[in-house]
Design an enzyme around this catalytic site. Sequence first.
Site, PDB file in Angstrom:
ATOM      1  N   TYR A 132       0.823  -1.216   0.000  1.00 22.66           N
ATOM      2  CA  TYR A 132       0.000   0.000   0.000  1.00 22.66           C
ATOM      3  C   TYR A 132       0.854   1.262   0.000  1.00 22.66           C
ATOM      4  CZ  TYR A 132      -3.723   3.256   1.292  1.00 22.66           C
ATOM      5  OH  TYR A 132      -4.618   4.304   1.308  1.00 22.66           O
ATOM      6  N   LYS A 136       1.536   4.076  -3.088  1.00 19.36           N
ATOM      7  CA  LYS A 136       1.294   5.511  -2.916  1.00 19.36           C
ATOM      8  C   LYS A 136       2.547   6.313  -3.240  1.00 19.36           C
ATOM      9  CE  LYS A 136      -2.990   5.275  -1.509  1.00 19.36           C
ATOM     10  NZ  LYS A 136      -4.090   5.679  -2.422  1.00 19.36           N
TER      11      LYS A 136
END
Length: 242
Positions: A132, A136
């Site tokens: 994750y 990003k």
Amino acid sequence: MSAQTALLIGASGQTGQHLLKELLNSPRFSQVFEYGRRVTNLESISHGKEKLQQKIIDFEKLSESGLKDGQWDVVFITLGTTRKNAGSADSFEKIDREYVINSAREARTDGKDQRLVYLSSAGADASSSFLYTKSKGLTELGLASLGYKETIVFRPAVLAGVSRPESRPFETFGRYVTSVLSHVTSSVEIKVGTLAKAMAKAGSLGSASLPAIAHATQEGEEGALFTVIRNSGAIALANSEL
């Protein structure tokens, strides 16, 4: 300051819903365009409906989306997902990074000064070992390399005030903890409405006009520099009189 035009991609998400309302209510934006796989029900909008234009697009066919024709002053992207909702790591990266970067690329107009504002996450790091936060971080760098006049990235901590259709006991407990801690520090939690207000202000002002209380910093690499606003800075910016 003359009124600006804004494009919002990802208005169906938790923060995107609030950001759309902020943009429609703000006199700083004369027109607001909402593009996405689905769009907001007009009956849920009470103010600024007259300056809203909506279009459903296919992120697999962006050349047919009309994004190239917009020439928007500010492009806001709050599109994102989780691995669980995406179904697999590959699907997550496709939605969370490829769709975001590709749509931003398509929305950029050669020869026009445009500002890009992206909703990232605390801990974003292109070299992270976690899917994750790595996604990003890579998305931030990818967006910053597209050639916009400037890119502003928000890295909020835990989002408060979200409304989910399903129950998540551990997430609920976590929010209870951060809610308690938020009384002694502004770094652990932010209400989605507050985050949306900060994003709208930053999009209108631009990096050079951000107040010192936003604690904005510059990150990235050569050819892909961007401005970062973290949790506490976003809260301060939202609460400012600007």
